[in-house]
Design a protein around this motif. Structure first.
Motif, PDB file in Angstrom:
ATOM      1  N   ASP A   1       0.832  -1.205   0.000  1.00 47.99           N
ATOM      2  CA  ASP A   1       0.000   0.000   0.000  1.00 47.99           C
ATOM      3  C   ASP A   1       0.865   1.252   0.000  1.00 47.99           C
ATOM      4  O   ASP A   1       0.643   2.175  -0.793  1.00 47.99           O
TER       5      ASP A   1
ATOM      6  N   THR B   1       1.151   1.100  10.070  1.00 47.76           N
ATOM      7  CA  THR B   1       0.873  -0.338  10.221  1.00 47.76           C
ATOM      8  C   THR B   1       0.102  -0.671  11.487  1.00 47.76           C
ATOM      9  O   THR B   1      -0.141  -1.848  11.763  1.00 47.76           O
TER      10      THR B   1
ATOM     11  N   ASP C   1      -2.836  -0.121  11.549  1.00 51.19           N
ATOM     12  CA  ASP C   1      -3.980  -0.703  10.848  1.00 51.19           C
ATOM     13  C   ASP C   1      -3.526  -2.021  10.231  1.00 51.19           C
ATOM     14  O   ASP C   1      -2.721  -2.021   9.288  1.00 51.19           O
TER      15      ASP C   1
ATOM     16  N   THR D   1      -3.318  -2.477   6.408  1.00 54.23           N
ATOM     17  CA  THR D   1      -2.449  -1.605   5.624  1.00 54.23           C
ATOM     18  C   THR D   1      -1.055  -2.209   5.556  1.00 54.23           C
ATOM     19  O   THR D   1      -0.472  -2.536   6.589  1.00 54.23           O
TER      20      THR D   1
ATOM     21  N   LYS E   1      -0.958   2.447  -3.167  1.00 58.94           N
ATOM     22  CA  LYS E   1      -1.571   3.715  -2.758  1.00 58.94           C
ATOM     23  C   LYS E   1      -0.615   4.886  -2.914  1.00 58.94           C
ATOM     24  O   LYS E   1      -0.875   5.799  -3.692  1.00 58.94           O
TER      25      LYS E   1
ATOM     26  N   ARG F   1      -3.852   8.817   6.990  1.00 52.84           N
ATOM     27  CA  ARG F   1      -4.955   7.934   7.386  1.00 52.84           C
ATOM     28  C   ARG F   1      -6.311   8.628   7.333  1.00 52.84           C
ATOM     29  O   ARG F   1      -7.340   8.009   7.585  1.00 52.84           O
TER      30      ARG F   1
END
Length: 625
Positions: free
Chosen positions: A14, A32, A34, A37, A294, A613
């Protein structure tokens, strides 16, 4: 290291973070959190985990010139300092410069973040507007948010009550984070001589700083360090943000991976924004690519990030053509607006009967071995730190302040129409700082660290670093070749603005005067450097030019400013003309501040994580306020 080249090459993540230094590891760890992700960090240096040469405090400068720990960058020759180059060392390996710095935990003044403070009501709170950054076009980059985000990093442990009483410390109105991953503390060994040095500075007219960790930095104070009291070792980005999170399956860190460039998507037609798709890097002599689903985020620092942008075709088209690089985004601000702190040191010889243990004694091999052994037991000189700081206004330390400020103001107004976009606005702010901000920094150092006169055998010294923090001069950093292995051309243009030297001379004169003030007066015998042969302002200026060094605080090379004012990134740290390329390091700082930069590198990364984020609102107020 868990990651191998097979875990990375031709894979997709990502987010790809280019640079595993202070900001890069902080950002990677936060993203990270998350579990859905994925993040890859590419670091050109080695891991160096568990290396006592890094972990042992009070090893100042011992890493410089050693390729396993330091990038040995050099500026181009500077005409103003005798046509010589200047060394710009930076950390090489996980943690970047936080692994080799001098462990100082210093924060900017709120006035330098917020400028001329204006209180505005917002949702029942009083918001201190961020004038120096925010007036330059960056909503949300204010002191309230600075404090909020730096507290996420900090784990502060105050000294014992006994130490606080002995050193006249009072933390009743201080507020630091206590739950973050980075250990912040005072070193376990603090010599009583440090207290006498601080008293000297107060007697010289620099009062006690009210809340130096909370924006009220003007004055004299003892500062904490990035020091782990449990192990008596350095706390830095690798111990705080990498090691606790290295087993996350979504956090991949590859070392010895030198990023070459960012490659846009194949359907980039040159008319739409640049979309970062691949990162090209070199590993063990082979070139590989990795795919970003991303974003790509550059965290290579103020010296290397502009080069990476230019190697990717983003920068001033004239500069790019000169080295044979195609222009994909014409962005003239890349590599400009470079600002650097600089310092010299003044040293005094201590009397033989003064009980002040200094680092000078480590020159003796037997004594060095003794203190290495003491460190393993939690005592000795390797459990000390640089803690004595003073920040003063020019008028506090020099009777020539008004004269210097008037001359600088006249020159700025005279040349107002000749400055590149955005610089006039910065110079006006700098003039206000000369009048009102405490930008003249004096750092006490327990030992001899000055030039050119060598120390006398068996003698001990007290030194004062004299640090210039508000430079008017602007330099530049540009790619010198399309070959990524060729160092960029770094030109600080020292003393292009005369006011910098005039202010610095006055600062040196003040530092030299400290030997005539008690209690330092009773502790010292003579001045070692500059020495009695340096008397006049002209001689002091010549001495400065011959011995000066950087403070390793370069900023501004990819400034967060409106594009029309020479900016490279917007307030969300996104590079102008790109869809998904950001910069997160000290290169985005648009106007330098009077503080050491370590804490701000962490704060930028913490705020960037929330921006990426989608958790950040420009007007957000810290819950503690």
């Amino acid at each position: 290291m868990a990651a191998t080249i097979d875990d990375v090459k031709d894979k997709s993540f990502d987010y790809i973070i280019c640079g595993g230094g202070t900001a890069g590891l902080t950002l990677g760890a936060r993203l990270t959190e998350d579990p859905n992700t994925t993040v890859l960090v590419l670091e050109a240096g080695a891991a160096n985990i568990g290396d006592m040469n890094i972990l042992r405090p009070a090893s100042y400068g011992s890493h410089f010139g050693k390729v396993e720990y330091s990038w040995n960058h050099e500026t181009i020759k500077q005409v103003s300092t005798g046509n010589v180059t200047h060394s710009w060392q930076r950390g090489k390996g996980l943690g970047g410069s936080s692994a080799i710095n001098f462990l100082c935990w210093i924060k900017p003044s709120a006035k330098e973040i917020d400028g001329n403070t204006i209180a505005e009501p917002l949702h029942g709170h009083i918001l201190t507007r961020f004038i120096d950054f925010e007036r330059l076009g960056n909503p949300g980059w204010n002191w309230n948010n600075y404090e909020k985000y730096i507290r996420r990093t900090e784990r502060f442990t105050p000294p014992s009550e006994e130490v606080q009483r002995a050193l006249n410390m009072n933390f009743d109105n201080w507020s630091l984070g206590t739950d973050g991953p980075l250990e912040i503390a005072y070193p376990s060994s603090i010599d009583e001589g440090e207290l006498k040095v601080q008293q000297t500075l107060r007697n010289a007219g620099i009062p006690q700083a009210p809340r130096p960790m909370n924006g009220e930095t003007a004055g004299t104070y003892f500062a904490p360090c990035t020091y782990d009291l449990k192990t008596h070792t350095r706390s830095y980005a690798a111990t705080a943000f990498y090691l606790p999170n290295k087993d996350r399956p979504n956090f991949t860190v590859l070392v010895s991976a030198q990023v070459n460039r960012v490659i846009p998507s194949s359907d980039d037609d040159g008319e739409s924004d640049f979309t970062a798709e691949l990162v090209e890097f070199e590993y063990e002599g082979q070139v590989y690519t990795v795919h970003a689903k991303k974003e790509v985020i550059l965290c290579a620092g103020a010296l290397k990030t502009p080069q990476l942008l230019e190697l990717s075709g983003i920068g001033n088209s004239t500069v790019l053509r000169k080295v044979g690089l195609p222009t994909k985004v014409d962005l003239p601000g890349v590599g400009r607006n470079v600002q650097e702190h600089v310092l010299v040191a003044v040293s005094f010889e201590l009397k033989d009967d003064v009980k002040f243990e200094t680092l000078d004694v480590l020159a003796d091999p037997e004594t060095l071995e003794k203190h290495l052994d003491l460190h393993s037991k939690g005592s000795g000189l390797f459990t000390t730190g640089i803690i004595g700081f003073s920040f003063a206004t020019l008028s506090q330390i020099s009777p020539k302040a008004d004269e210097i400020i008037k001359a600088a103001e006249d020159k700025v107004m005279k040349n107002a129409n000749n400055y590149p976009p955005g610089l006039l606005e910065q110079h006006k702010l700098l003039l206000d700082r000369l009048r009102n901000s405490a930008g003249c920094e004096f750092i006490s150092f327990p030992g001899m660290c000055s030039r050119p006169n060598p120390p006398k055998q068996g003698k001990r010294y007290i030194s004062f670093y004299v640090a210039l923090n508000h430079p008017f001069t602007r330099g530049c950093i540009h790619a010198a070749s399309k070959d990524p292995a060729v160092e960029p051309e770094m030109d600080p243009r020292y003393f292009a603005e005369e006011v910098d030297l005039l202010v610095w001379v006055e600062m040196v004169k003040f530092a030299r005067s400290l030997r005539n003030i008690s209690p330092l007066k009773e502790m010292t015998t003579e001045e070692l450097n500059p020495g009695p042969g340096v008397r006049t302002d002209e001689e002091i200026a010549a001495w400065i030019k011959s011995v000066m060094t950087t403070t390793w605080h370069t900023a501004g090379s990819c400034s967060m400013l409106p594009q029309a004012l020479g900016g490279v990134v917007d307030p969300e740290l996104k590079v102008y003309g790109t869809d998904n390329l950001r910069v997160v390091d000290l290169s985005v700082v648009p106007l330098h501040f009077a503080a050491h930069t370590q804490s701000t590198a962490y704060a930028i990364a913490e705020q960037a994580a929330d921006i990426i984020r989608g958790n950040f609102q420009p007007g957000e107020i810290s819950a503690q306020l």
